[in-house]
Design a protein around this motif. Sequence first.
Motif, PDB file in Angstrom:
ATOM      1  N   ARG A 187       0.815  -1.222   0.000  1.00  0.00           N
ATOM      2  CA  ARG A 187       0.000   0.000   0.000  1.00  0.00           C
ATOM      3  C   ARG A 187       0.846   1.268   0.000  1.00  0.00           C
ATOM      4  O   ARG A 187       0.320   2.361  -0.207  1.00  0.00           O
ATOM      5  CB  ARG A 187      -0.935   0.007   1.215  1.00  0.00           C
ATOM      6  CG  ARG A 187      -2.021  -1.062   1.162  1.00  0.00           C
ATOM      7  CD  ARG A 187      -2.896  -0.891  -0.069  1.00  0.00           C
ATOM      8  NE  ARG A 187      -3.946  -1.903  -0.139  1.00  0.00           N
ATOM      9  CZ  ARG A 187      -4.563  -2.255  -1.257  1.00  0.00           C
ATOM     10  NH1 ARG A 187      -4.206  -1.692  -2.417  1.00  0.00           N
ATOM     11  NH2 ARG A 187      -5.497  -3.164  -1.251  1.00  0.00           N
ATOM     12  N   GLY A 188       2.116   1.117   0.290  1.00  0.00           N
ATOM     13  CA  GLY A 188       3.023   2.264   0.264  1.00  0.00           C
ATOM     14  C   GLY A 188       4.409   1.759   0.577  1.00  0.00           C
ATOM     15  O   GLY A 188       4.552   0.732   1.257  1.00  0.00           O
ATOM     16  N   TRP A 189       5.440   2.446   0.037  1.00  0.00           N
ATOM     17  CA  TRP A 189       6.793   1.918   0.252  1.00  0.00           C
ATOM     18  C   TRP A 189       7.832   3.020   0.117  1.00  0.00           C
ATOM     19  O   TRP A 189       7.581   4.087  -0.411  1.00  0.00           O
ATOM     20  CB  TRP A 189       7.090   0.790  -0.751  1.00  0.00           C
ATOM     21  CG  TRP A 189       6.990   1.224  -2.201  1.00  0.00           C
ATOM     22  CD1 TRP A 189       5.861   1.332  -2.942  1.00  0.00           C
ATOM     23  CD2 TRP A 189       8.070   1.634  -3.042  1.00  0.00           C
ATOM     24  NE1 TRP A 189       6.156   1.778  -4.214  1.00  0.00           N
ATOM     25  CE2 TRP A 189       7.499   1.973  -4.298  1.00  0.00           C
ATOM     26  CE3 TRP A 189       9.459   1.742  -2.881  1.00  0.00           C
ATOM     27  CZ2 TRP A 189       8.284   2.418  -5.379  1.00  0.00           C
ATOM     28  CZ3 TRP A 189      10.239   2.183  -3.944  1.00  0.00           C
ATOM     29  CH2 TRP A 189       9.641   2.512  -5.191  1.00  0.00           C
ATOM     30  N   SER A 190       8.999   2.713   0.652  1.00  0.00           N
ATOM     31  CA  SER A 190      10.165   3.580   0.462  1.00  0.00           C
ATOM     32  C   SER A 190      11.368   2.665   0.224  1.00  0.00           C
ATOM     33  O   SER A 190      11.309   1.469   0.509  1.00  0.00           O
ATOM     34  CB  SER A 190      10.398   4.466   1.688  1.00  0.00           C
ATOM     35  OG  SER A 190      10.703   3.677   2.831  1.00  0.00           O
ATOM     36  N   TRP A 196      11.011  -0.617   2.640  1.00  0.00           N
ATOM     37  CA  TRP A 196      10.034  -0.657   3.722  1.00  0.00           C
ATOM     38  C   TRP A 196       8.664  -0.566   3.073  1.00  0.00           C
ATOM     39  O   TRP A 196       8.476   0.244   2.153  1.00  0.00           O
ATOM     40  CB  TRP A 196      10.188   0.539   4.665  1.00  0.00           C
ATOM     41  CG  TRP A 196      11.330   0.480   5.613  1.00  0.00           C
ATOM     42  CD1 TRP A 196      12.337   1.390   5.723  1.00  0.00           C
ATOM     43  CD2 TRP A 196      11.557  -0.511   6.624  1.00  0.00           C
ATOM     44  NE1 TRP A 196      13.194   1.018   6.740  1.00  0.00           N
ATOM     45  CE2 TRP A 196      12.736  -0.146   7.308  1.00  0.00           C
ATOM     46  CE3 TRP A 196      10.892  -1.676   7.015  1.00  0.00           C
ATOM     47  CZ2 TRP A 196      13.267  -0.896   8.354  1.00  0.00           C
ATOM     48  CZ3 TRP A 196      11.419  -2.425   8.060  1.00  0.00           C
ATOM     49  CH2 TRP A 196      12.586  -2.040   8.716  1.00  0.00           C
ATOM     50  N   ALA A 197       7.736  -1.362   3.538  1.00  0.00           N
ATOM     51  CA  ALA A 197       6.415  -1.309   2.913  1.00  0.00           C
ATOM     52  C   ALA A 197       5.321  -1.484   3.950  1.00  0.00           C
ATOM     53  O   ALA A 197       5.494  -2.205   4.939  1.00  0.00           O
ATOM     54  CB  ALA A 197       6.290  -2.386   1.849  1.00  0.00           C
ATOM     55  N   LEU A 198       4.222  -0.803   3.718  1.00  0.00           N
ATOM     56  CA  LEU A 198       2.991  -1.101   4.442  1.00  0.00           C
ATOM     57  C   LEU A 198       2.248  -2.111   3.582  1.00  0.00           C
ATOM     58  O   LEU A 198       1.930  -1.840   2.421  1.00  0.00           O
ATOM     59  CB  LEU A 198       2.167   0.168   4.660  1.00  0.00           C
ATOM     60  CG  LEU A 198       2.692   1.059   5.790  1.00  0.00           C
ATOM     61  CD1 LEU A 198       1.964   2.396   5.802  1.00  0.00           C
ATOM     62  CD2 LEU A 198       2.556   0.364   7.146  1.00  0.00           C
ATOM     63  N   LEU A 219       3.687  -3.212   8.753  1.00  0.00           N
ATOM     64  CA  LEU A 219       4.971  -2.686   8.293  1.00  0.00           C
ATOM     65  C   LEU A 219       5.995  -3.809   8.263  1.00  0.00           C
ATOM     66  O   LEU A 219       6.172  -4.520   9.259  1.00  0.00           O
ATOM     67  CB  LEU A 219       5.471  -1.577   9.219  1.00  0.00           C
ATOM     68  CG  LEU A 219       6.808  -0.967   8.778  1.00  0.00           C
ATOM     69  CD1 LEU A 219       6.615  -0.054   7.579  1.00  0.00           C
ATOM     70  CD2 LEU A 219       7.476  -0.221   9.926  1.00  0.00           C
ATOM     71  N   HIS A 220       6.648  -3.974   7.123  1.00  0.00           N
ATOM     72  CA  HIS A 220       7.735  -4.960   7.064  1.00  0.00           C
ATOM     73  C   HIS A 220       8.635  -4.620   5.869  1.00  0.00           C
ATOM     74  O   HIS A 220       8.385  -3.654   5.146  1.00  0.00           O
ATOM     75  CB  HIS A 220       7.193  -6.395   6.963  1.00  0.00           C
ATOM     76  CG  HIS A 220       8.009  -7.389   7.757  1.00  0.00           C
ATOM     77  ND1 HIS A 220       9.344  -7.632   7.504  1.00  0.00           N
ATOM     78  CD2 HIS A 220       7.677  -8.191   8.800  1.00  0.00           C
ATOM     79  CE1 HIS A 220       9.787  -8.544   8.364  1.00  0.00           C
ATOM     80  NE2 HIS A 220       8.802  -8.896   9.177  1.00  0.00           N
TER      81      HIS A 220
END
Lengths: 380, 317, 351
Positions: free
Chosen positions: B73-76, B93-95, B106-107
Amino acid sequence: MRPAAVVGTGQTHHAAKRLDVSMAGLCREAIDRAMADAGVDWPDIDAVVVGKAPDLFEGVMMPELFLADALGATGKPLLRVHTAGSVGGSTGNVAASLVQSGVHDRVLAVAFEKQSESNAMWALSVPTPFTMPVHAGAGGYFAPHVRAYIRRAGAPEHIGAMVAAKDRRNGSLNPYAHLKQPDITVESVRASTMLWDPIRYDETCPSSDGACAVVISAEPTSGQAAWIRATAMRTEPTTFAGRDQVNPQAGRDAARALWRQAGITDPLSEVDTAEIYVPFSWFEPMWLENLGFAETGQGWKLTEAGETEIGGRLPVNPSGGVLSSNPIGASGLLRFAEAAMQVMGTAGDHQVDGARVALGHAYGGGSQFFAMWVVGSEKP
Amino acid sequence: MTRPLSAPLDVGFDYTRSTGPTLGRFLTDLRHRRVTGIRGADGRVHVPPLEYDPVTAEPLSEFVGVASTGVVRGWSWIPDPLEGQPLDRPFAWALIQLDGADTALLHAVDAGSPDAITTGARVRARWRAARVGAITDIEYFELSDEPADPPTDASPDNDVTMVVTPVNLHYTHSASPTEDPFLRGLMEGRLIAQRCPACEKVYFPPRPACPTDGVPTTDQVELSDRGTVTTFCIVNVPFLGQRIPPPYVSAYVLLDGADIPFLHLLLGIAPEDVRMGMRVEAVWKPREEWGPTMQNIDHFRPSGEPDAPFDSYSRHL
Amino acid sequence: MREVAVVGFAQTPCVRETDGTTNGVEMLVPIFHEVLGGLGLTKSDIGFWCSGSSDYLAGRAFSFVSAVDAIGAFPPIAESHVEMDAAWALYEAWVKLLCGEADTALVYGFGKSSAGQLRRVLAMQLDPYVVTPLWPDSVGLAGIQARMGIEAGLWDERAMASVAARSRAAALSNPLAQLSGSPEVDELLADEYFVNPLRRHDCAPITDGAATIVLAAGDRARELCERPAWITGFEHRVDSPSLGGRDLTTSPSAVAAGKAAGAEDVEVAELHAPFTHQEILLRQALGLGDDVAVNPSGGVLAGNPMFSAGLARIGEAARRIHDGSASRVLGHATSGPLLQQNLVCVMEGRE
């Protein structure tokens, strides 16, 4: 400043390791009891104030952030107070001021420590470069000052044991106390191991997991109220040239301001019971003097005469005090809550008959941070 | 002016966290390659499970099993992983919203390159072989449309009630500019105190500012290594990190010419014979062991002089 | 209710690394002298003291205790401390003054972020059971939030770079700023990613520093300050810690605090936004229009002293009242991961 009152109190069953709960569960055990006691629900709470000693104890930076949902704080104002060992008391005072100022109508104050997450001895003695390591351990800081008190006051050696025996017996009347030792005696305390001479094993506080919560309100929410008649906080540096470490000025100043605000001129006759922060037994006579219940050098005589027992002139720590339960960050708020319970008449088996005015007291750091309040059954 | 001395300060501890029933259930199930969420008051399934509802603050108890596959759903993108992170090669990193959950976990995602991952990408848990009941039982997530490894049979192991979380942080600790001459003096076996320009009290060790006047101390004052015991305790208790076997004496020593005592060891005398007011002198370690520390003084011992009168040190108690 | 105003403000230069200790004394002594001297006060004129700092920033328990040495706290003082940004210490002091227990208060915050590795230290603010064990770093988390906003169409990388460019340019007139300059947006966008989608310019720098504010009530404020910054709204709220359970592209706590404090119609807003996209998010959450001057000091993108940066935002906003350049301003502070906790202080000048 408008009046404010404690309208509900709650605390956990304190124990060395509360392995059955998380930090959130520990806090909620106290909070749920306080809110039930006050007869309030979450929409009634305007703000939450959290108190806790150093974050290194639990290994979480500002744990109130991750606890926001559990504290019922989400969507509300949340403050985190930290004034060393006095923090539980400061938490009560800050929560009181939020109501007294008119900013909020009802505030939840909660303080906790889950010491079993780590080791307080470790957290307090992480070897800092260039700094002398502690040769003495936890009690080693205070033991020399106790020795100085004994010398200055000319107090007999058994006073410390009398305090310890009394507080532990009182603790056995308190269903929430960590240590319950109904059969303890002055002789058994004196026979216990000398840890930091002149402090014996039975004269030291335990290390506990626990939490305490109070609801403070501008108006009673159920039948009961402990009206806050005065609050005071004072600080001085940990050490400085010429500092009186036995009878610190900050404590004396705080007490003087407190009694003045409460309209009390003779604390010993006007205060019915006192919950005083006594982590080592000798601090009872030391603080009796510091607080103005006795002249300098005379505090031990009140203890020796049995006046600080339940039934005496000034029952001190009828709950068993810090010597019976010590979840550090919560210990101060427990003193404040127990004082409120006494004037609300909800202290159960350790109730002091007819208590109408009570003191709650906390101190921290190297006897340098002080927080106290006076509560009464009459609305001011 | 040279910079004050500095040295590493490591803060490390393995915290032991009792989980309570809700998190305990989540961690127990992770050990069996199962992910369990909890239903919130508004019907949403939260993963990881929340102990208390974010809307009503009420305790939650309805566990809901979810898949170990889901959607980003979102990441960096972390090109240079930091100590303790799930991967030591670049990762995201991702939700991650697991299938069956309404909130995201988060993982880390092992995507190889930031060009390979997009919001909406399908991922699956990469389960660790040796699982202990911790969030790290999922090593990371990987980009895949395929199912993850299936759950294992419920084992007869006891439920997880405790999680050990190591914390290791690294700091650089600096001395203050006022402390610095004191520390450098110690390296030469000299005891350098500082005098407050306002109250003229002599501080040993010096402080960044005079605690009663709030101004930096300025004048240096060299002190002798003799002083008076103001008060003390006899340590009978063993504790973590103790250097010498008890019993021994920890004493406040007021050096001659100083206005504040400090704690140090007092040896060379039976503990029961130590007195308030006793005169003492420093016993230094061998010169080759000296560093910027008061530990250059191994301990104090009685100097043999007559005791100081109580009035001479009573204001230092 | 009593009226309370910000009457004095001082802060240290924002620097990458100071020589001093983590207890802040070396940074605090000069700013105490500056702020008290500027008001013609001494320490004995202060009725209440309150500070904000963090033990984990310093790497040891009770780091705030030694900071009291900077005051010269004897005779003893009425004092308290929050383990939060000092903006919340200001709130506690404001409440104390409202109670009438004091007429003046000095509030301070300090932090030496350079002592540790800030990105890892801040991972200690997350859920200790199931999040911190992964050591999610603060920049990595901010990157997720930035991307979610980009993909929701709320901002883009160019808008983020514009925030950075404006911040650096504004900081040219701030002698205490750590970062300043006149970068072109295209230049900034030509940089490689630091933590995709964030570039270096999107992230506040690591900063050591301290700040202090003096509050005074009623007539005392008028005596001390020609044009006091009267506090007309002071509110703070916290959001759920569940990172994957709340909408990260907004901040309910900022919305609620702004609404309750009266964020509308301000001329100047100092926002505590450690990442460029968070400034845009906060502008939206607080309903600040294009006519509002945001972060004329350069904001925390020009210098981010942890645990005093929020207090300094209020101080910077108040300064625009003190110097007569604005009549209604807003200072904002944040705390916790991804804007979890937010505080808004609205102040007004009176003719």
